[in-house]
Motif scaffolding. Structure first.
Motif, PDB file in Angstrom:
ATOM      1  N   ALA C  22       5.010   7.145  -6.176  1.00  0.00           N
ATOM      2  CA  ALA C  22       4.306   5.875  -6.312  1.00  0.00           C
ATOM      3  C   ALA C  22       2.917   6.110  -6.891  1.00  0.00           C
ATOM      4  O   ALA C  22       2.481   5.410  -7.803  1.00  0.00           O
ATOM      5  N   SER C  35       6.521  -0.990 -10.028  1.00  0.00           N
ATOM      6  CA  SER C  35       7.484  -1.862  -9.363  1.00  0.00           C
ATOM      7  C   SER C  35       8.327  -1.030  -8.412  1.00  0.00           C
ATOM      8  O   SER C  35       8.555   0.166  -8.627  1.00  0.00           O
ATOM      9  N   MET C  36       8.790  -1.689  -7.403  1.00  0.00           N
ATOM     10  CA  MET C  36       9.589  -0.998  -6.401  1.00  0.00           C
ATOM     11  C   MET C  36      10.860  -0.421  -7.043  1.00  0.00           C
ATOM     12  O   MET C  36      11.294   0.665  -6.700  1.00  0.00           O
ATOM     13  N   TYR C  51      12.723   0.618   1.302  1.00  0.00           N
ATOM     14  CA  TYR C  51      12.421  -0.274   2.415  1.00  0.00           C
ATOM     15  C   TYR C  51      12.809   0.318   3.761  1.00  0.00           C
ATOM     16  O   TYR C  51      12.511  -0.240   4.802  1.00  0.00           O
ATOM     17  N   ASP C  56       7.151  -2.959   3.191  1.00  0.00           N
ATOM     18  CA  ASP C  56       7.233  -3.675   1.933  1.00  0.00           C
ATOM     19  C   ASP C  56       6.265  -3.059   0.921  1.00  0.00           C
ATOM     20  O   ASP C  56       5.627  -2.058   1.200  1.00  0.00           O
ATOM     21  N   ARG C  57       6.194  -3.675  -0.203  1.00  0.00           N
ATOM     22  CA  ARG C  57       5.380  -3.162  -1.291  1.00  0.00           C
ATOM     23  C   ARG C  57       3.938  -2.940  -0.858  1.00  0.00           C
ATOM     24  O   ARG C  57       3.331  -1.907  -1.145  1.00  0.00           O
ATOM     25  N   ARG C  58       3.425  -3.912  -0.175  1.00  0.00           N
ATOM     26  CA  ARG C  58       2.057  -3.829   0.264  1.00  0.00           C
ATOM     27  C   ARG C  58       1.833  -2.643   1.190  1.00  0.00           C
ATOM     28  O   ARG C  58       0.850  -1.926   1.073  1.00  0.00           O
ATOM     29  N   LEU C  60       3.569   0.098   1.316  1.00  0.00           N
ATOM     30  CA  LEU C  60       3.643   1.317   0.518  1.00  0.00           C
ATOM     31  C   LEU C  60       2.338   1.557  -0.224  1.00  0.00           C
ATOM     32  O   LEU C  60       1.781   2.665  -0.210  1.00  0.00           O
ATOM     33  N   LEU C  61       1.846   0.514  -0.850  1.00  0.00           N
ATOM     34  CA  LEU C  61       0.621   0.659  -1.624  1.00  0.00           C
ATOM     35  C   LEU C  61      -0.542   1.083  -0.741  1.00  0.00           C
ATOM     36  O   LEU C  61      -1.357   1.952  -1.101  1.00  0.00           O
ATOM     37  N   ASP C 121      -3.493  -6.531  -1.845  1.00  0.00           N
ATOM     38  CA  ASP C 121      -2.704  -5.432  -1.311  1.00  0.00           C
ATOM     39  C   ASP C 121      -3.594  -4.237  -0.981  1.00  0.00           C
ATOM     40  O   ASP C 121      -3.249  -3.390  -0.178  1.00  0.00           O
TER      41      ASP C 121
END
Lengths: 207, 207, 207, 207
Positions: C22, C35-36, C51, C56-58, C60-61, C121
């Motif tokens: 990432a 993007s995921m 997942y 979620d994406r947030r 992870l970021l 995020d």
DNA sequence: TATGAATGAGCATTCATTCAT
DNA sequence: TATGAATGAATGCTCATTCAT
């Protein structure tokens, strides 16, 4: 592969095609099974294309209902014109109602069997709502019948709704239930209207 | 933390636990909110475990419904036992039926309103099918009532189906239609049963 | 095709692999390109798998930034230990800072070049923010230097920020600008620190 | 309604109109909000039309940036003409540069912070490249200043790049970092230019 | 018996772009 | 010159389900 080769139709045609396909999807699957993608692939277009004709899913769904409502309403209006006596009119109307449902099962399902309350996507102009329309129609006929003595004195609101509920149940059953050994449709409709009319009718005295 | 510590129960116990949890989810949330994962996490097992007891989601749902409808059947059987007259029994049964539907809307939907015709693979055990059960029950009561003179002579099959259709219509409406200004549920049920009973009843002589 | 064949690693390993991938994606593309799904395919797993490790994406970021921050902070702490005089310490610190950036360009980009303000995020524990850390460090060193007469009297806050901005600019350029005929990196760092130190230094001697 | 009625302009005119609209969108919204469709609808043309004037999105963006950066170049040229001394000119130029960046953050991002290294296809005309322009400008001013004795003898290339790096760092920070309690922008610019000018200046007097 | 790891398919929607006209 | 029609790819995320252990 070339879109213009595949579909040489006008803009309005495709719009109609989308609407029809959407209603069919609704009616044949359950509400949850409807998706923009499936709809698109059903009509052989890309999902994106639908968005050229409807702003979004909600818009499309609303149009489907609106269209369907309109057709059902049209049928109901015609009932009123053919009345002889209130009770006869109710009898004829109940039959016409079921026959419409059976003839247009997808329309009927979309309007009455689709979990609308939980889906805010389905919020239509209430003056268009066929539930209301038939309710008020029935209410008026009941009132006339009570006045004329044909129908025993009954509470108008609850009775109108009961009648509607009953005939709606028959419509639903004739549409959904394909396995249970149903009597011939006609005979069932006859029995059902008899039953209801008889329930409404004034006890006829010396008879 | 060790699953075997957590749940030292036999196979049947866990199966029951899953069913109960599923029924709870079903009863409290909406149908759309039900998911295998949520169910699994609710009982503290992995999602995979559920598949050891039920072949798939639909199977589980069917069992849940079957179990719940068994309650209805049980209630109806009891009514039959304690009934004073056929007509009274029918009246009580209709009410019980609607009340059951309203109390278990998700179950009712799964059994009667969701893609029945399309998935013949997933039918309930026919001897358990609530539609059949109430039909045969009604049929018997009608027959009794006609014999005893309470009910006017009517064709048994079509009439039983009509009655069921009517009450099913009311159940469906009460479940799906939350916006239309429906009369108080109780009063509507009352009116509906009155109407039907009245439609069945023998014209009372000299009256 | 069999997942366990492909990746025989522990849970923590995959988690790390995801984080690293990432960060690389972030740093090599622009923020918008992350993007995921791309991330998933980059590491050879399905999107769903991610997942299992991040909510979620947030999430992870946030983890990516947190991890990166921690590493940068660690480097900055070490600067402080090796000081002789405030000015020397600043000089050494500036060089160390740039060298960290060049050595870990992806970490640096994630932390400083990623449009954080617009992306909610990216909201981390402020005590961890390396921007704040180096700012307070610089501020202290400036204060010491002014006290000792090495550095001319300057407004602490604005000057600390200016120094940081300058060195950040160099770091950014060395990381991003690969085409423009840059001087040898070392020499540029030398010039830059000289320039800044000279700007800070008290006008010497008899003046 | 007829496009040719709406816009009876020459090819160059529409091109300009597109550029202007794009610059507006860029200036007012965030970078992420820019889209070809929105741009098209803003000017009342179809999306397709834009592609008659620009090969693709990136091309359009580049032209917008080029146009905007031309303003910066113009400003810098004027400073040069009206400058009193090289040092003063540098000071004014640095301020103008940062103010430009802050005034056009999206443009600045596109040119300096977005995937430059990866897409060599999409470079600006090198003679227009603002990085190069300011570099050569700085270099000349430094040279002049050294000649006039205002600036201490410094290696031209590395110093020009250092200055640029420093001011670029400030620009970047002011654009991206909105949370950290930055000093008032003006004051920070002031401090930064002071610091750099001071670093450049010849050690004065008796020393 | 039970699980952890993993996946493919699905969702609504938006995007830049193309192509025949 | 300009457009209307259409598309493929992409987005984050959730789902039911499988499989090796």
């Amino acid at each position: 592969m070339n879109p213009s080769d595949r579909h040489e139709r006008g803009r309005e045609d495709l719009r109609k095609e989308i609407l029809n396909a959407a209603r069919d999807m609704f009616a044949t699957g359950s509400f949850e099974e409807f998706s923009m993608r499936k709809l698109a692939s059903k009509i052989g277009y890309s999902a994106t294309t639908i968005y050229l004709y409807f702003t979004d899913r909600r818009d499309l769904l609303n149009r489907v209902c609106q269209e369907t409502f309109a057709e059902l309403n049209h049928t109901l209006e015609q009932l009123l014109a053919t009345a002889s006596s209130p009770l006869n009119c109710i009898r004829a109307g109940l039959r016409a109602y079921v026959e419409f449902a059976v003839a247009h099962p997808n329309h009927y399902k979309v309007v009455f069997l689709l979990d609308r309350p939980n889906n805010p996507d389905y919020r239509l102009d209430p003056t268009q709502d066929p539930g209301s329309r038939i309710y008020f129609l029935l209410r008026r006929l009941l009132s006339d019948g009570i006045d004329s003595g044909e129908i025993r004195p009954l509470e108008l609101d609850a009775t109108a709704q009961s009648i509607w509920a009953s005939i709606h149940g028959l419509a639903t059953l004739l549409i959904l239930e394909t396995e249970f050994p149903l009597e011939q449709r006609d005979r069932l409709i006859e029995t059902q209207t008899d039953l209801l009319i008889n329930g409404l009718a004034a006890q006829n005295a010396s008879k």
